[in-house]
Design a protein around this motif. Structure first.
Motif, PDB file in Angstrom:
ATOM      1  N   PHE A   1      10.242  68.252  71.842  1.00 22.96           N
ATOM      2  CA  PHE A   1       9.615  66.928  71.829  1.00 22.96           C
ATOM      3  C   PHE A   1       9.752  66.284  70.447  1.00 22.96           C
ATOM      4  O   PHE A   1      10.155  65.137  70.315  1.00 22.96           O
TER       5      PHE A   1
ATOM      6  N   SER B   1      13.209  65.034  69.679  1.00 24.86           N
ATOM      7  CA  SER B   1      13.750  64.020  70.585  1.00 24.86           C
ATOM      8  C   SER B   1      13.319  62.601  70.203  1.00 24.86           C
ATOM      9  O   SER B   1      12.343  62.409  69.474  1.00 24.86           O
TER      10      SER B   1
ATOM     11  N   GLU C   1      11.731  60.692  72.024  1.00 24.12           N
ATOM     12  CA  GLU C   1      10.409  60.438  72.598  1.00 24.12           C
ATOM     13  C   GLU C   1       9.294  60.500  71.550  1.00 24.12           C
ATOM     14  O   GLU C   1       8.218  59.971  71.749  1.00 24.12           O
ATOM     15  N   SER C   2       9.559  61.160  70.423  1.00 26.58           N
ATOM     16  CA  SER C   2       8.549  61.255  69.361  1.00 26.58           C
ATOM     17  C   SER C   2       8.916  60.378  68.163  1.00 26.58           C
ATOM     18  O   SER C   2       8.481  60.631  67.040  1.00 26.58           O
ATOM     19  N   SER C   3       9.676  59.326  68.402  1.00 24.57           N
ATOM     20  CA  SER C   3      10.215  58.511  67.310  1.00 24.57           C
ATOM     21  C   SER C   3       9.154  57.845  66.442  1.00 24.57           C
ATOM     22  O   SER C   3       9.440  57.449  65.308  1.00 24.57           O
TER      23      SER C   3
END
Length: 194
Positions: free
Chosen positions: A169, A172, A174-176
């Motif tokens: 996670f 990725s 998605e955790s920007s």
């Protein structure tokens, strides 16, 4: 490829090999760790230094080596693997708990400093997980699985793949918008008050 995380030259050599084979490093997972078990009064200075050099200084050295790769790319993600030992006292593991507690401050400070370079820094803090280190402790009678499981609300040890999912996670997109955080993945161990 093997690397000694306590040796800057070893780290630089591996990072150069990675760059040559795969290109610049965009994700770094700092996962090397060792433990010295026993009462604090019996812990030798050499054991103390060895654990801190591996578990904390190694994180610093590897992160520093990754900086030029990630800053040249315009960003990247550093994921430190901590432990619940950084949040609770674990008797007989002074150097290990000290190193893992240090990762929280390290993570927040590095995240703050390197955000302008697009580099995110986070920590995953696993609870009791069926890793080689824990299995050795169980086999040696230093840990009791029944006692551990009794304290974990989910009543089981974690599978390493569950920790890997948390690491994935943070690596990725998605955790920007997440940086400087510690995600505790422990089946509820640290929220259990007894």
């Amino acid at each position: 490829m093997e690397m000694d995380v306590t040796d800057s030259q070893s780290i630089d050599n591996i990072f150069q090999q990675v760059r040559n084979r795969l290109g610049p490093v965009s994700v770094l997972v700092n996962n090397a760790g060792i433990i010295a078990r026993g009462p604090a009064k019996d812990l030798s200075e050499d054991e103390w230094r060895r654990v801190l050099e591996t578990d904390l200084t190694g994180v610093f050295l590897c992160s520093k080596a990754a900086f030029s790769h990630m800053s040249n790319l315009g960003g990247g993600s550093i994921i430190n693997v901590g432990s619940i030992a950084g949040f609770v006292g674990l008797a007989g593991r002074l150097a290990y708990t000290t190193a893992k507690a240090g990762l929280s401050g390290f993570t927040r400070t590095l995240a703050l400093e390197w955000a302008k370079d697009g580099i995110r820094v986070n920590t995953v803090a696993p609870g009791w997980t069926r890793t080689e280190m824990v299995v050795k402790g169980l086999q040696a009678g230093l840990l009791d699985e029944n006692v551990l499981v009794e304290r974990i609300p989910q009543k089981r040890l974690a599978d390493p793949s569950e920790i890997a999912s948390a690491v994935r996670f943070f690596a990725s997109p998605e955790s920007s918008y997440v940086t400087g955080q510690t995600l505790i993945v422990d089946g509820g161990f640290t929220i259990n008050g007894h």
